[in-house]
Structures are given as C-alpha cells and as structure tokens.
Scaffold this motif. Structure first.
Motif, mmCIF file in Angstrom:
data_model
loop_
_atom_site.group_PDB
_atom_site.id
_atom_site.type_symbol
_atom_site.label_atom_id
_atom_site.label_comp_id
_atom_site.label_asym_id
_atom_site.label_seq_id
_atom_site.Cartn_x
_atom_site.Cartn_y
_atom_site.Cartn_z
ATOM 1 N N ARG A 87 0.838 -1.197 0.000
ATOM 2 C CA ARG A 87 0.000 0.000 0.000
ATOM 3 C C ARG A 87 0.871 1.244 0.000
ATOM 4 O O ARG A 87 1.956 1.268 0.565
ATOM 5 N N GLY A 88 0.370 2.297 -0.657
ATOM 6 C CA GLY A 88 1.106 3.553 -0.729
ATOM 7 C C GLY A 88 2.148 3.575 -1.835
ATOM 8 O O GLY A 88 2.855 4.558 -2.001
ATOM 9 N N SER A 89 2.220 2.514 -2.626
ATOM 10 C CA SER A 89 3.236 2.401 -3.669
ATOM 11 C C SER A 89 2.730 2.838 -5.038
ATOM 12 O O SER A 89 3.478 2.827 -5.999
ATOM 13 N N GLY A 90 1.428 3.171 -5.122
ATOM 14 C CA GLY A 90 0.841 3.493 -6.419
ATOM 15 C C GLY A 90 0.299 2.273 -7.130
ATOM 16 O O GLY A 90 -0.215 2.360 -8.244
ATOM 17 N N LEU A 91 0.395 1.119 -6.495
ATOM 18 C CA LEU A 91 -0.040 -0.120 -7.123
ATOM 19 C C LEU A 91 -1.558 -0.172 -7.311
ATOM 20 O O LEU A 91 -2.035 -0.846 -8.221
ATOM 21 N N GLY A 92 -2.324 0.565 -6.516
ATOM 22 C CA GLY A 92 -3.777 0.594 -6.689
ATOM 23 C C GLY A 92 -4.166 1.122 -8.063
ATOM 24 O O GLY A 92 -5.034 0.559 -8.738
ATOM 25 N N GLY A 93 -3.516 2.191 -8.497
ATOM 26 C CA GLY A 93 -3.785 2.738 -9.827
ATOM 27 C C GLY A 93 -3.352 1.784 -10.930
ATOM 28 O O GLY A 93 -4.044 1.618 -11.932
ATOM 29 N N VAL A 94 -2.198 1.139 -10.736
ATOM 30 C CA VAL A 94 -1.712 0.158 -11.712
ATOM 31 C C VAL A 94 -2.713 -0.991 -11.817
ATOM 32 O O VAL A 94 -3.069 -1.432 -12.912
ATOM 33 N N LEU A 95 -3.176 -1.480 -10.670
ATOM 34 C CA LEU A 95 -4.148 -2.571 -10.640
ATOM 35 C C LEU A 95 -5.421 -2.193 -11.374
ATOM 36 O O LEU A 95 -5.914 -2.952 -12.217
ATOM 37 N N MET A 96 -5.961 -1.027 -11.085
ATOM 38 C CA MET A 96 -7.221 -0.632 -11.710
ATOM 39 C C MET A 96 -7.070 -0.405 -13.209
ATOM 40 O O MET A 96 -7.957 -0.768 -13.975
ATOM 41 N N ARG A 97 -5.954 0.165 -13.653
ATOM 42 C CA ARG A 97 -5.747 0.319 -15.093
ATOM 43 C C ARG A 97 -5.654 -1.046 -15.773
ATOM 44 O O ARG A 97 -6.199 -1.255 -16.859
ATOM 45 N N ALA A 98 -5.005 -2.007 -15.112
ATOM 46 C CA ALA A 98 -4.921 -3.364 -15.665
ATOM 47 C C ALA A 98 -6.308 -4.014 -15.693
ATOM 48 O O ALA A 98 -6.660 -4.707 -16.660
ATOM 49 N N ALA A 99 -7.112 -3.780 -14.671
ATOM 50 C CA ALA A 99 -8.468 -4.344 -14.626
ATOM 51 C C ALA A 99 -9.350 -3.725 -15.713
ATOM 52 O O ALA A 99 -10.119 -4.431 -16.371
ATOM 53 N N ILE A 100 -9.232 -2.420 -15.916
ATOM 54 C CA ILE A 100 -9.987 -1.741 -16.976
ATOM 55 C C ILE A 100 -9.574 -2.291 -18.339
ATOM 56 O O ILE A 100 -10.412 -2.587 -19.189
ATOM 57 N N ASP A 101 -8.263 -2.451 -18.542
ATOM 58 C CA ASP A 101 -7.768 -3.011 -19.809
ATOM 59 C C ASP A 101 -8.276 -4.433 -20.018
ATOM 60 O O ASP A 101 -8.670 -4.805 -21.124
ATOM 61 N N ALA A 102 -8.274 -5.242 -18.960
ATOM 62 C CA ALA A 102 -8.739 -6.631 -19.067
ATOM 63 C C ALA A 102 -10.233 -6.672 -19.376
ATOM 64 O O ALA A 102 -10.679 -7.485 -20.200
ATOM 65 N N CYS A 103 -11.005 -5.797 -18.765
ATOM 66 C CA CYS A 103 -12.439 -5.729 -19.084
ATOM 67 C C CYS A 103 -12.623 -5.343 -20.547
ATOM 68 O O CYS A 103 -13.465 -5.911 -21.243
ATOM 69 N N GLY A 104 -11.828 -4.384 -21.021
ATOM 70 C CA GLY A 104 -11.913 -3.981 -22.422
ATOM 71 C C GLY A 104 -11.579 -5.114 -23.376
ATOM 72 O O GLY A 104 -12.182 -5.246 -24.436
ATOM 73 N N ALA A 105 -10.625 -5.950 -22.991
ATOM 74 C CA ALA A 105 -10.233 -7.079 -23.837
ATOM 75 C C ALA A 105 -11.271 -8.197 -23.825
ATOM 76 O O ALA A 105 -11.557 -8.803 -24.853
ATOM 77 N N HIS A 106 -11.842 -8.472 -22.654
ATOM 78 C CA HIS A 106 -12.779 -9.595 -22.515
ATOM 79 C C HIS A 106 -14.232 -9.203 -22.766
ATOM 80 O O HIS A 106 -15.051 -10.056 -23.131
ATOM 81 N N PHE A 107 -14.556 -7.937 -22.543
ATOM 82 C CA PHE A 107 -15.931 -7.453 -22.707
ATOM 83 C C PHE A 107 -15.897 -6.143 -23.497
ATOM 84 O O PHE A 107 -16.269 -5.090 -22.988
ATOM 85 N N PRO A 108 -15.438 -6.172 -24.740
ATOM 86 C CA PRO A 108 -15.200 -4.932 -25.494
ATOM 87 C C PRO A 108 -16.462 -4.096 -25.696
ATOM 88 O O PRO A 108 -17.557 -4.632 -25.860
ATOM 89 N N GLY A 109 -16.240 -2.783 -25.652
ATOM 90 C CA GLY A 109 -17.312 -1.838 -25.948
ATOM 91 C C GLY A 109 -18.362 -1.696 -24.871
ATOM 92 O O GLY A 109 -19.405 -1.085 -25.106
ATOM 93 N N GLN A 110 -18.096 -2.223 -23.674
ATOM 94 C CA GLN A 110 -19.096 -2.154 -22.612
ATOM 95 C C GLN A 110 -18.627 -1.250 -21.484
ATOM 96 O O GLN A 110 -17.442 -1.222 -21.148
ATOM 97 N N PRO A 111 -19.575 -0.536 -20.856
ATOM 98 C CA PRO A 111 -19.226 0.197 -19.637
ATOM 99 C C PRO A 111 -18.787 -0.800 -18.563
ATOM 100 O O PRO A 111 -19.072 -1.998 -18.666
#
Length: 157
Positions: A87-111
């Motif tokens: 915690r406090g390392s900035g990893l939360g933002g990295v994690l969420m960007r990776a999760a957003i990217d993964a959602c985009g790859a697996h569920f494209p074009g969806q909110p």
C-alpha cells in the motif's frame, strides 16, 4: 513502481494451483473480513465464473481484482485489494488500469461497473468512473455504485 517490478496475471479459478488459490483467497479474507472487521460471505459463489487479475511481484500477489462477466447490466470489477505490504506504492492505480484493460479485452465496448467504498470515490473518479447511486451501507461500510463509460463514449465529470 516501474513496469519491470510487476507482472499481470489474468485467469479463471480452475487455472490456479491449490497453493495459488489458497494464497489468493487468504489475502481476500485477511483484508475484507479480518482487517475491515466485516463478517460477511466472502466466498460468495461467483469466483468460478469470474476472471481473477493479479499483480505479481517476485511471484507473490501484491494486488488483486475480480472481474465479473455481465449479468443484467455491465461487467463488474470487485474485490479490489492491494496487499498491506504494497500500500502507498501506487499499485492501486496500476491494478485498476490493468483491470480496466482486461475488461476492455474480454468485454469490449461495454461500460464497467463497480461498488466503491465511499472514501475511495475520488480515486475511482480519477480513473473515469462516475457515481450512479446515492451512498448506501453494505456490510457496515459506506459504498457508492459507479460506472465507467465504454471507450469512445463521452464521460461525465
């Protein structure tokens, strides 16, 4: 945190070894049940149909998020955790960007939807999520529902 310091791993539950799955579930229980002093059904029956995203540092889970396929509305990101040691390392933002990217790859074009602990609303706003509900209490913790518009859709601010 540099890109070389972590790797992203996304897979279904059955692809984990017993040891990996145990470590992942232990982290979730340690944070959501023990640390947050919240007695609730952590093992909720949704893991078998989910994608599990881990950020690994030296082979160990440093951060985790669960990605649920759309049921009635949109794909959902949940069970977002940064391990206490990271915690406090900035990893939360990295994690969420990776999760957003993964959602985009697996569920494209969806909110993408999530249920945010209210104190984290500014963090999720910074990633393009907007509130879609009033604050409510879930398992003794204030939350707000949020949605990130699909790529290409205009975002409200």
């Amino acid at each position: 945190m540099t890109a070389a310091a972590y790797s992203v791993d996304v897979r279904r539950m059955e692809a984990f070894s017993a040891v990996e799955l145990y470590a992942l579930l232990k982290l979730r229980v340690d944070v959501f049940v023990v640390e947050q002093a919240c007695a609730y059904q952590e093992l909720d029956g949704k893991d078998a149909d989910a994608l599990h995203l881990r950020l690994l540092i030296d082979g160990e889970t440093a951060a985790y998020a669960r990605l649920l396929k759309p049921e009635d509305d949109f794909p959902r990101i949940g069970r977002v955790i940064v391990a206490p040691a990271h915690r406090g390392s900035g990893l939360g933002g990295v994690l969420m960007r990776a999760a957003i990217d993964a959602c985009g790859a697996h569920f494209p074009g969806q909110p993408i939807a999530l249920s945010a602990q209210s104190h984290l609303e500014p963090f999720y706003r910074s990633l393009g999520f907007v509130p879609t509900s009033a604050e409510y209490v879930e398992d003794g913790i204030p939350h707000v529902d949020m949605v990130r518009p699909a790529e290409g859709q205009e975002r409200a601010s």
